[in-house]
Scaffold this motif. Structure first.
Motif, PDB file in Angstrom:
ATOM      1  N   VAL A   1     108.543 105.458 118.775  1.00 19.22           N
ATOM      2  CA  VAL A   1     108.247 104.727 117.541  1.00 19.22           C
ATOM      3  C   VAL A   1     106.781 104.902 117.145  1.00 19.22           C
ATOM      4  O   VAL A   1     106.450 105.180 115.985  1.00 19.22           O
ATOM      5  N   LEU A   2     105.873 104.750 118.103  1.00 20.69           N
ATOM      6  CA  LEU A   2     104.442 104.818 117.801  1.00 20.69           C
ATOM      7  C   LEU A   2     103.981 106.235 117.485  1.00 20.69           C
ATOM      8  O   LEU A   2     103.048 106.429 116.701  1.00 20.69           O
ATOM      9  N   GLU A   3     104.613 107.220 118.096  1.00 19.24           N
ATOM     10  CA  GLU A   3     104.203 108.605 117.873  1.00 19.24           C
ATOM     11  C   GLU A   3     104.407 109.023 116.418  1.00 19.24           C
ATOM     12  O   GLU A   3     103.656 109.846 115.883  1.00 19.24           O
ATOM     13  N   VAL A   4     105.414 108.439 115.764  1.00 25.11           N
ATOM     14  CA  VAL A   4     105.654 108.742 114.350  1.00 25.11           C
ATOM     15  C   VAL A   4     104.449 108.321 113.513  1.00 25.11           C
ATOM     16  O   VAL A   4     103.949 109.079 112.669  1.00 25.11           O
ATOM     17  N   ALA A   5     103.942 107.096 113.760  1.00 25.10           N
ATOM     18  CA  ALA A   5     102.785 106.595 113.006  1.00 25.10           C
ATOM     19  C   ALA A   5     101.530 107.394 113.324  1.00 25.10           C
ATOM     20  O   ALA A   5     100.735 107.712 112.424  1.00 25.10           O
ATOM     21  N   THR A   6     101.334 107.746 114.596  1.00 26.97           N
ATOM     22  CA  THR A   6     100.149 108.516 114.976  1.00 26.97           C
ATOM     23  C   THR A   6     100.149 109.894 114.325  1.00 26.97           C
ATOM     24  O   THR A   6      99.113 110.375 113.854  1.00 26.97           O
ATOM     25  N   THR A   7     101.303 110.531 114.289  1.00 23.68           N
ATOM     26  CA  THR A   7     101.411 111.853 113.678  1.00 23.68           C
ATOM     27  C   THR A   7     101.119 111.793 112.186  1.00 23.68           C
ATOM     28  O   THR A   7     100.407 112.650 111.644  1.00 23.68           O
ATOM     29  N   LEU A   8     101.657 110.783 111.506  1.00 28.48           N
ATOM     30  CA  LEU A   8     101.377 110.625 110.072  1.00 28.48           C
ATOM     31  C   LEU A   8      99.886 110.387 109.830  1.00 28.48           C
ATOM     32  O   LEU A   8      99.305 110.914 108.882  1.00 28.48           O
ATOM     33  N   GLY A   9      99.264 109.599 110.705  1.00 24.80           N
ATOM     34  CA  GLY A   9      97.830 109.363 110.586  1.00 24.80           C
ATOM     35  C   GLY A   9      97.034 110.633 110.784  1.00 24.80           C
ATOM     36  O   GLY A   9      96.052 110.887 110.069  1.00 24.80           O
ATOM     37  N   ALA A  10      97.452 111.453 111.758  1.00 29.73           N
ATOM     38  CA  ALA A  10      96.752 112.714 112.014  1.00 29.73           C
ATOM     39  C   ALA A  10      96.872 113.666 110.821  1.00 29.73           C
ATOM     40  O   ALA A  10      95.906 114.340 110.450  1.00 29.73           O
ATOM     41  N   LEU A  11      98.064 113.710 110.213  1.00 31.90           N
ATOM     42  CA  LEU A  11      98.251 114.565 109.043  1.00 31.90           C
ATOM     43  C   LEU A  11      97.379 114.098 107.881  1.00 31.90           C
ATOM     44  O   LEU A  11      96.785 114.911 107.157  1.00 31.90           O
ATOM     45  N   THR A  12      97.274 112.776 107.708  1.00 32.49           N
ATOM     46  CA  THR A  12      96.411 112.234 106.662  1.00 32.49           C
ATOM     47  C   THR A  12      94.956 112.581 106.941  1.00 32.49           C
ATOM     48  O   THR A  12      94.193 112.910 106.029  1.00 32.49           O
ATOM     49  N   GLY A  13      94.557 112.500 108.212  1.00 32.92           N
ATOM     50  CA  GLY A  13      93.190 112.832 108.584  1.00 32.92           C
ATOM     51  C   GLY A  13      92.842 114.265 108.268  1.00 32.92           C
ATOM     52  O   GLY A  13      91.717 114.570 107.832  1.00 32.92           O
ATOM     53  N   VAL A  14      93.801 115.159 108.472  1.00 26.25           N
ATOM     54  CA  VAL A  14      93.570 116.572 108.151  1.00 26.25           C
ATOM     55  C   VAL A  14      93.315 116.734 106.655  1.00 26.25           C
ATOM     56  O   VAL A  14      92.434 117.498 106.233  1.00 26.25           O
ATOM     57  N   LEU A  15      94.065 116.004 105.831  1.00 23.44           N
ATOM     58  CA  LEU A  15      93.906 116.098 104.378  1.00 23.44           C
ATOM     59  C   LEU A  15      92.589 115.497 103.909  1.00 23.44           C
ATOM     60  O   LEU A  15      92.039 115.918 102.887  1.00 23.44           O
ATOM     61  N   LEU A  16      92.069 114.505 104.659  1.00 23.18           N
ATOM     62  CA  LEU A  16      90.842 113.821 104.260  1.00 23.18           C
ATOM     63  C   LEU A  16      89.586 114.430 104.877  1.00 23.18           C
ATOM     64  O   LEU A  16      88.488 113.932 104.641  1.00 23.18           O
ATOM     65  N   THR A  17      89.769 115.466 105.667  1.00 26.54           N
ATOM     66  CA  THR A  17      88.621 116.083 106.329  1.00 26.54           C
ATOM     67  C   THR A  17      87.590 116.552 105.303  1.00 26.54           C
ATOM     68  O   THR A  17      87.920 117.250 104.346  1.00 26.54           O
TER      69      THR A  17
END
Length: 287
Positions: A78-94
């Protein structure tokens, strides 16, 4: 590579993975500074080696933790889904947010997490109060128990505030992607303070999660040719052995001692982040 160099990498990997495995954090946080400061490796080679170390550490400790019942696989998924979405957002905001600001933010988060974890050190284990039968944790069947060898009994626990935990995991993935560091150091405080998981369960579950994330990153490093087999070989072997030692330590140490140890590491990492925010870089950043 000389035999002494391979032996040095092997020993360093054992120590880093033992510490990372016991705390549930990516061992790269420890191994990258050692390889860059004392091993003379470039930052890219050290980070690539740390990815191998994290994968080996997670794989090495997965079996003992699963066998002992410490890992909550449902919570991890369950938590890995949220972490992955956060990581993808971080890549876009770099590149949008300034790096010094992110370092200050990360340091503040670490210090707040350390304070909250210390505040929970006197809480009674095994809380079994009945919560809302329609809450997320009950619907997803996240509640569980684990055998605590230090206390000599099984500890039942109920997972709390899943939406808050998902939000914090999203933030952990976001910040880790923006700074290029492992998110394990943020995952454990989030599980401890938001979900109210026992610290041993948080550490074991985090170990399970970081292996999945590192495996995905490892493919990219392998395709680019950044992973040097001469370096990765001793690192992988040492990491597996270190992870087994760390898992054994986690299963026998008391929760309070583990909590104090983890808080010390959080404060040390917060100090490093503050120095980095001021432009003083003592170490490379681990993936």
């Amino acid at each position: 590579m000389h035999a002494w160099s391979a032996g040095w990498l092997f020993v360093v990997s054992i120590g880093s993975s033992a510490l990372g495995g016991a705390l549930g954090m990516a061992s790269g946080i420890f191994i990258v500074p050692v390889l860059t400061l004392f091993g003379g490796l470039g930052i890219h080679a050290a980070v690539a080696a740390s990815i191998v170390s994290v994968i080996a550490c997670s794989c090495g400790s997965a079996a003992p933790f699963l066998k002992s019942g410490l890992t909550n696989i449902r919570v991890a998924i369950v938590l890995e889904v949220a972490t992955t979405l956060g990581a993808l957002t971080g890549v876009l905001l770099t590149g949008i947010l300034s790096v010094p600001f992110l370092y200050f933010l990360f340091a503040a988060v670490l210090l707040v997490s350390a304070s909250q974890m210390m505040a929970r050190r006197h809480e009674i284990l095994g809380e079994t109060d009945v919560s809302n039968l329609r809450d997320w944790a009950t619907v997803l069947r996240l509640h569980s128990s684990y055998p605590d060898h230090a206390l000599g009994r099984d500890i039942s626990y109920r997972v709390r505030r899943v939406p808050l935990g998902l939000a914090l995991m999203y933030g952990a993935g976001l910040i880790s992607a923006l700074l290029g560091i492992g998110s394990g150091v943020l995952k454990i405080p989030a599980m401890d303070t938001a979900l109210r998981l026992p610290l041993k369960v948080s550490s074991a579950t985090s170990n399970f999660m970081i292996g999945v994330t590192a495996a995905a990153s490892g493919v990219a490093y392998f395709v680019r040719g950044d992973i040097d087999p001469v370096v990765a070989g001793p690192v992988a072997l040492g990491s597996v052995l270190g992870a087994l030692l760390g898992a054994r330590f986690l299963m026998v140490v008391s929760g309070n001692k583990l909590r104090l140890f983890f808080v010390v590491v959080l404060v040390a990492l917060a100090a490093q982040m503050l120095l980095s925010a001021l432009g003083i870089h003592l170490t490379g950043q681990a993936a």
